[in-house]
Design a protein around this motif. Sequence first.
Motif, PDB file in Angstrom:
ATOM      1  N   UNK A  19      -9.866   1.858  -6.479  1.00  0.00           N
ATOM      2  CA  UNK A  19      -8.929   1.276  -7.447  1.00  0.00           C
ATOM      3  C   UNK A  19      -7.589   0.919  -6.811  1.00  0.00           C
ATOM      4  N   UNK A  20      -7.319   1.500  -5.659  1.00  0.00           N
ATOM      5  CA  UNK A  20      -6.011   1.298  -5.026  1.00  0.00           C
ATOM      6  C   UNK A  20      -5.714  -0.171  -4.737  1.00  0.00           C
ATOM      7  N   UNK A  21      -6.602  -0.900  -4.062  1.00  0.00           N
ATOM      8  CA  UNK A  21      -6.265  -2.298  -3.752  1.00  0.00           C
ATOM      9  C   UNK A  21      -6.082  -3.151  -5.006  1.00  0.00           C
ATOM     10  N   UNK A  22      -6.850  -2.869  -6.031  1.00  0.00           N
ATOM     11  CA  UNK A  22      -6.717  -3.644  -7.283  1.00  0.00           C
ATOM     12  C   UNK A  22      -5.344  -3.408  -7.895  1.00  0.00           C
ATOM     13  N   UNK A  23      -4.982  -2.132  -8.011  1.00  0.00           N
ATOM     14  CA  UNK A  23      -3.713  -1.787  -8.649  1.00  0.00           C
ATOM     15  C   UNK A  23      -2.503  -2.134  -7.776  1.00  0.00           C
ATOM     16  N   UNK A  24      -2.717  -2.123  -6.450  1.00  0.00           N
ATOM     17  CA  UNK A  24      -1.593  -2.389  -5.557  1.00  0.00           C
ATOM     18  C   UNK A  24      -1.425  -3.882  -5.274  1.00  0.00           C
ATOM     19  N   UNK A  25      -2.351  -4.672  -5.777  1.00  0.00           N
ATOM     20  CA  UNK A  25      -2.254  -6.108  -5.540  1.00  0.00           C
ATOM     21  C   UNK A  25      -2.653  -6.522  -4.136  1.00  0.00           C
ATOM     22  N   UNK A  26      -3.653  -5.823  -3.597  1.00  0.00           N
ATOM     23  CA  UNK A  26      -4.110  -6.113  -2.233  1.00  0.00           C
ATOM     24  C   UNK A  26      -5.509  -6.707  -2.258  1.00  0.00           C
ATOM     25  N   UNK A  27      -5.766  -7.651  -1.377  1.00  0.00           N
ATOM     26  CA  UNK A  27      -7.101  -8.231  -1.287  1.00  0.00           C
ATOM     27  C   UNK A  27      -7.891  -7.538  -0.177  1.00  0.00           C
ATOM     28  N   UNK A  28      -7.871  -6.241  -0.237  1.00  0.00           N
ATOM     29  CA  UNK A  28      -8.602  -5.420   0.726  1.00  0.00           C
ATOM     30  C   UNK A  28      -9.582  -4.565  -0.034  1.00  0.00           C
ATOM     31  N   UNK A  29     -10.572  -4.027   0.670  1.00  0.00           N
ATOM     32  CA  UNK A  29     -11.437  -3.071  -0.015  1.00  0.00           C
ATOM     33  C   UNK A  29     -10.845  -1.663   0.096  1.00  0.00           C
ATOM     34  N   UNK A  30     -11.363  -0.771  -0.717  1.00  0.00           N
ATOM     35  CA  UNK A  30     -10.811   0.572  -0.783  1.00  0.00           C
ATOM     36  C   UNK A  30     -10.889   1.320   0.535  1.00  0.00           C
ATOM     37  N   UNK A  31     -11.992   1.114   1.223  1.00  0.00           N
ATOM     38  CA  UNK A  31     -12.161   1.798   2.500  1.00  0.00           C
ATOM     39  C   UNK A  31     -11.086   1.378   3.497  1.00  0.00           C
ATOM     40  N   UNK A  32     -10.811   0.087   3.519  1.00  0.00           N
ATOM     41  CA  UNK A  32      -9.816  -0.420   4.444  1.00  0.00           C
ATOM     42  C   UNK A  32      -8.433   0.161   4.124  1.00  0.00           C
ATOM     43  N   UNK A  33      -8.141   0.254   2.823  1.00  0.00           N
ATOM     44  CA  UNK A  33      -6.860   0.851   2.405  1.00  0.00           C
ATOM     45  C   UNK A  33      -6.783   2.311   2.823  1.00  0.00           C
ATOM     46  N   UNK A  34      -7.856   3.027   2.593  1.00  0.00           N
ATOM     47  CA  UNK A  34      -7.873   4.443   2.961  1.00  0.00           C
ATOM     48  C   UNK A  34      -7.612   4.626   4.452  1.00  0.00           C
ATOM     49  N   UNK A  35      -8.306   3.829   5.255  1.00  0.00           N
ATOM     50  CA  UNK A  35      -8.167   3.920   6.703  1.00  0.00           C
ATOM     51  C   UNK A  35      -6.741   3.589   7.146  1.00  0.00           C
ATOM     52  N   UNK A  36      -6.188   2.549   6.546  1.00  0.00           N
ATOM     53  CA  UNK A  36      -4.839   2.141   6.919  1.00  0.00           C
ATOM     54  C   UNK A  36      -3.831   3.232   6.573  1.00  0.00           C
ATOM     55  N   UNK A  37      -4.027   3.847   5.432  1.00  0.00           N
ATOM     56  CA  UNK A  37      -3.126   4.910   5.000  1.00  0.00           C
ATOM     57  C   UNK A  37      -3.230   6.119   5.920  1.00  0.00           C
ATOM     58  N   UNK A  38      -4.461   6.553   6.173  1.00  0.00           N
ATOM     59  CA  UNK A  38      -4.681   7.762   6.961  1.00  0.00           C
ATOM     60  C   UNK A  38      -4.207   7.580   8.401  1.00  0.00           C
ATOM     61  N   UNK A  39      -4.509   6.426   8.966  1.00  0.00           N
ATOM     62  CA  UNK A  39      -4.263   6.243  10.398  1.00  0.00           C
ATOM     63  C   UNK A  39      -2.892   5.673  10.728  1.00  0.00           C
ATOM     64  N   UNK A  40      -2.203   5.134   9.725  1.00  0.00           N
ATOM     65  CA  UNK A  40      -0.975   4.436  10.088  1.00  0.00           C
ATOM     66  C   UNK A  40       0.191   4.678   9.134  1.00  0.00           C
ATOM     67  N   UNK A  41      -0.058   4.713   7.856  1.00  0.00           N
ATOM     68  CA  UNK A  41       1.050   4.752   6.901  1.00  0.00           C
ATOM     69  C   UNK A  41       1.399   6.156   6.416  1.00  0.00           C
ATOM     70  N   UNK A  96       0.832  -1.205   0.000  1.00  0.00           N
ATOM     71  CA  UNK A  96       0.000   0.000   0.000  1.00  0.00           C
ATOM     72  C   UNK A  96       0.864   1.252   0.000  1.00  0.00           C
ATOM     73  N   UNK A  97       1.893   1.259   0.833  1.00  0.00           N
ATOM     74  CA  UNK A  97       2.766   2.420   0.915  1.00  0.00           C
ATOM     75  C   UNK A  97       3.435   2.690  -0.444  1.00  0.00           C
ATOM     76  N   UNK A  98       3.963   1.637  -1.030  1.00  0.00           N
ATOM     77  CA  UNK A  98       4.648   1.794  -2.317  1.00  0.00           C
ATOM     78  C   UNK A  98       3.705   2.346  -3.381  1.00  0.00           C
ATOM     79  N   UNK A  99       2.497   1.797  -3.405  1.00  0.00           N
ATOM     80  CA  UNK A  99       1.563   2.228  -4.442  1.00  0.00           C
ATOM     81  C   UNK A  99       1.163   3.685  -4.258  1.00  0.00           C
ATOM     82  N   UNK A 100       0.758   4.041  -3.047  1.00  0.00           N
ATOM     83  CA  UNK A 100       0.259   5.405  -2.826  1.00  0.00           C
ATOM     84  C   UNK A 100       1.373   6.428  -3.016  1.00  0.00           C
ATOM     85  N   UNK A 101       2.571   6.086  -2.572  1.00  0.00           N
ATOM     86  CA  UNK A 101       3.697   7.024  -2.745  1.00  0.00           C
ATOM     87  C   UNK A 101       3.995   7.244  -4.228  1.00  0.00           C
ATOM     88  N   UNK A 102       3.818   6.216  -5.025  1.00  0.00           N
ATOM     89  CA  UNK A 102       4.155   6.330  -6.451  1.00  0.00           C
ATOM     90  C   UNK A 102       3.019   6.868  -7.301  1.00  0.00           C
TER      91      UNK A 102
END
Length: 249
Positions: free
Chosen positions: A30-52, A16-22
């Motif tokens: 679209x983030x989890x699909x493009x980043x190769x993650x089996x997460x939903x978009x909301x989960x990615x957003x939350x992880x990014x905002x709160x931790x990464x 996630x970090x690599x994808x969002x930074x790039x």
Amino acid sequence: MKHTRGLWSPDEDQKLRDYVMNYGHSCWSAVPINAGLERNGKSCRLRWINYLRPGLKKGAFSMQEEETILTLHGLLGNKWSLIAQHLHGRTDNEIKNRWHSYLKKRVAKPEHLDSQIKQKYTNYSNTGHTGSSTSPSSSSLSSCMTSVTPNPSLESTDIAKVNKLPKILFADWLSLEEFNGHESSICTDGISNGSNYQEALANDLVLNDRGSTYSSETVNCLNKYSNEDMVQIFNFNGGDFNIEDLLSV
DNA sequence: AACATTCGCAACCGCCTGGGT
DNA sequence: GACCCAGGCGGTTGCGAATGT
């Protein structure tokens, strides 16, 4: 697509970090699909905002940060995202957790103090103010002030003092020495605690409570004041808050 | 040492809002 | 105006760690 749930693994974080930074996050779905993650978009957003997200502050809250949270929570209520805007590097989730786990216990008020001040000032039941976050009345500054009706047992000089107004001082943030010489007082939410409360009550000052949740009427009232009228709000450490900073959100 | 309780934090859930069609 | 969708937000839950008994 089956989405992974629960805690994030270091590998997922890295993807996630690599994808969002790039590539950024213009579309979270679209983030989890493009980043190769089996997460939903909301989960990615939350992880990014709160931790990464870069610039996040880790570790314990400082005293100053906690005072800021208490102050802003008093003005804004549970508007965690707004409060977070004033605490660089802290997330709304972090602030919310801190509030629920610790800070709200700090501002809990003893019953006997509530009853004492309610006895002294009867404005709330008389004017329909419930003390909770009721819907804003059509209060102008003047109506807000006149809704602050001192108990009839107060001396006329006391009433005159209350009616004199035009400045707000948050009395429980001040020692009486600091308060002396100011011709100012206003009752907003009217319930307070601590030793300054006792002092203020003894001197018939009308005060506000740093720790309580402000009603919408109060916030409405504060917004009617000009910056000159507000003058200063003192915090516990003796520093100043600029009222515009507090109310600009 | 074993178990129970509390705490702190990360994550999820459901609702609301705004933009697009 | 109705509907859909994504993003944002606050409330709540679940779980591991810490603390108490």
